[in-house]
Design an enzyme around this catalytic site. Structure first.
Site, PDB file in Angstrom:
ATOM      1  N   MET A 130       0.910  -1.060   0.027  1.00  0.00           N
ATOM      2  CA  MET A 130       0.112  -0.064  -0.107  1.00  0.00           C
ATOM      3  C   MET A 130       0.967   1.199  -0.135  1.00  0.00           C
ATOM      4  SD  MET A 130       0.198   1.294   3.446  1.00  0.00           S
ATOM      5  CE  MET A 130      -1.502   2.258   3.819  1.00  0.00           C
ATOM      6  N   LYS A 153       1.877   3.640   1.675  1.00  0.00           N
ATOM      7  CA  LYS A 153       2.980   4.210   2.790  1.00  0.00           C
ATOM      8  C   LYS A 153       4.062   3.245   2.878  1.00  0.00           C
ATOM      9  CE  LYS A 153       0.204   7.645   3.997  1.00  0.00           C
ATOM     10  NZ  LYS A 153       0.442   8.795   3.117  1.00  0.00           N
ATOM     11  N   LYS A 154       3.969   1.998   2.225  1.00  0.00           N
ATOM     12  CA  LYS A 154       4.965   1.010   2.501  1.00  0.00           C
ATOM     13  C   LYS A 154       6.170   1.344   1.892  1.00  0.00           C
ATOM     14  CE  LYS A 154       2.685  -0.825   5.671  1.00  0.00           C
ATOM     15  NZ  LYS A 154       1.783  -1.874   5.651  1.00  0.00           N
ATOM     16  N   SER A 155       7.547   0.527   2.025  1.00  0.00           N
ATOM     17  CA  SER A 155       8.641   0.991   1.128  1.00  0.00           C
ATOM     18  C   SER A 155       8.499   0.621  -0.368  1.00  0.00           C
ATOM     19  CB  SER A 155       9.882   0.301   1.884  1.00  0.00           C
ATOM     20  OG  SER A 155       9.870  -1.075   1.861  1.00  0.00           O
TER      21      SER A 155
END
Ligand SMILES: *Cc1c(COP(=O)(O)O)cnc(C)c1O
Length: 448
Positions: A211, A213-215
């Site tokens: 998603m 916001k992940k890296s």
């Protein structure tokens, strides 16, 4: 772009740290924030072209781009199979179903994580059982797993927490000794290495979020990876009815595809896990640059922590140098906090003072799940008693004090800036904000 602050000598650093704390009216250590140093994901014209092409074709619900993305991801991950999902929660639910989690089973997982590492067990008639974490890695503690294994334990979920690889060697040994499957939750650790091997290819199956916001950030998306054909096919049978006719071969899964006349299979359990192809398209373009981008993050984050090596009260959350283990994209980076070295200053006060300096700190870690009413009181399926008791047929609830490290870590960790580029002068400024507060902690303790 010019750095917000020029720090060319240790003299200048000393001067910054010697000034009054910003929270007490002094000058900020980081006078001007640099938002572009933190912006993520990095989106180029190539990402835009790929996504718009899917939109113009109207192929959002098709599979051709998704299959290419899965192929590339499997190569990157080093697993035989990769199965894209609409989000990480769905991928982890499929992984649980894939290893056979079902009614009355128990799934061991950490309490200190996002809920989707374990709560889906309750959608399969099973219950999570929480193990404590290792205070250094913040990942599930191999020494706290074995005593929680019962005849009902079907799986262990391991989260590589905030990018730190869990200690997979002993965990796999315990699991194999007891015939229990290991599910890796790689949502924080795309590209991280455990002793030189890729996280997400170490357990029996892995699931991860992709998603925004992940890296590895491509929208609302997730991925399941495995070398095990049966786990893969079970995940297809559970959440990907539209590909079942092509992909299912195991006799036990025949009912999914056995009906003549039906154009597709019917899913086992009624979940639809398909990814939107705009995300798959962005997945392909993002993956092409991901290794270089996380290399820059590694350099930047290690630089930040190296600058704070001798600072009292704070320690890096990262593997030993030379261990062959790395932090991947350093998702949600945190530091360890030792208030006893700072006159007992509570971490909230430390964070508040760092933020006043412009240092970009925060709480950093999740709240432990085992104390939440959903795990203790909720009767989700009208059994007349809490679901965790009903499903386990014994009281597996874990009250205050049952997981001491997980319960304490909120007081012993804090967030640090997540740098996306290795800009030495700027990073030195942010590091100075943390050092300055640590060196002045006594003044804050006296006021607290
Ligand atoms: C984000 C996250 C998930 C869930 O992924 P979604 O894509 O948001 O559904 C699962 N586990 C962990 C540890 C996460 O941080």
């Amino acid at each position: 772009m010019s750095p917000a602050i020029e720090i060319s000598s240790s003299n200048e650093l000393s001067a910054i740290c010697a000034a009054d704390l910003a929270i007490l009216g002094g000058p900020k250590a980081v006078p001007q924030d640099e938002p572009d140093l933190f912006h993520w994901p990095i989106v180029t014209a190539e990402d835009e072209r790929a996504v718009v092409e899917v939109l113009r074709e109207g192929s959002m619900s098709d599979l051709s781009v998704t299959r290419r993305f899965e192929g590339e991801w499997a190569k990157y991950q080093g697993t035989r199979y990769a199965l894209a999902h609409c989000n990480g929660t769905a991928a982890l639910l499929s992984a649980m179903f894939g290893v056979g989690v079902g009614r009355g089973d128990e799934v061991i997982c950490p309490s200190l994580t996002y809920w989707a590492s374990g709560l889906q067990a309750m959608s399969l008639g099973a219950t999570p059982v929480f193990a404590d974490i290792d205070p250094r890695t913040l990942c599930i503690d191999p020494n706290d797993i074995e005593r929680r294994i019962t005849g009902r334990t079907k799986a262990i979920v391991v989260v590589h927490y905030c990018g730190h690889p869990a200690d997979m060697g002993p965990i796999m040994a315990i699991a194999n000794r007891h015939g229990v499957k290991v599910i890796e939750d790689v949502s924080h650790a795309h590209g991280a290495l455990y002793k030189g091997r890729m996280c997400g290819a170490l357990g029996h199956v892995s699931g991860m979020s992709m998603m925004a916001k992940k890296s590895f950030a491509i929208g609302e998306a997730g991925m399941l990876c495995t070398d095990d054909r049966e786990i893969y096919e079970r995940a297809v049978a559970f959440a990907h009815y539209e590909r079942a006719k092509e992909e299912i071969t195991f006799p036990s899964l025949r009912p999914v595809v056995a009906a003549d006349g039906f154009p597709t299979g019917l899913p086992l359990g009624g979940i639809k896990g398909r990814i939107n192809q705009t995300c798959s398209a962005m997945g392909l373009t993002q993956l092409a640059t991901y290794p270089q981008r996380i290399a820059a993050i590694q350099d930047a984050m290690n630089r930040f922590w190296d600058l704070l090596e001798d600072c009292p009260g704070i320690r890096p959350h990262r593997p030993e140098k030379g261990s062959g283990s790395t932090m991947g994209g350093w998702y949600n980076p945190v530091g360890h906090y030792a208030p006893e070295e700072l006159g007992g200053l509570p971490v909230e006060k430390f964070v508040e003072a760092v933020n006043a300096e412009g240092g970009r700190s925060g709480r950093g870690v999740n709240f432990p799940m085992h104390l939440h009413p959903v795990l203790n009181e909720a009767d989700v399926y009208h059994d007349g008693r809490p679901t965790r008791v009903a499903f386990a047929d014994r009281d597996v609830r874990q009250g205050p004090g049952s997981l001491p490290v997980s319960e304490r870590v909120g007081q012993r960790a804090f967030g640090v800036p997540w740098f996306k580029y290795d800009r030495p002068e700027s990073i030195a400024g942010y590091a100075a904000a943390f050092r300055k507060v640590a060196l002045h902690a006594g003044e804050l303790t006296r006021r607290a």
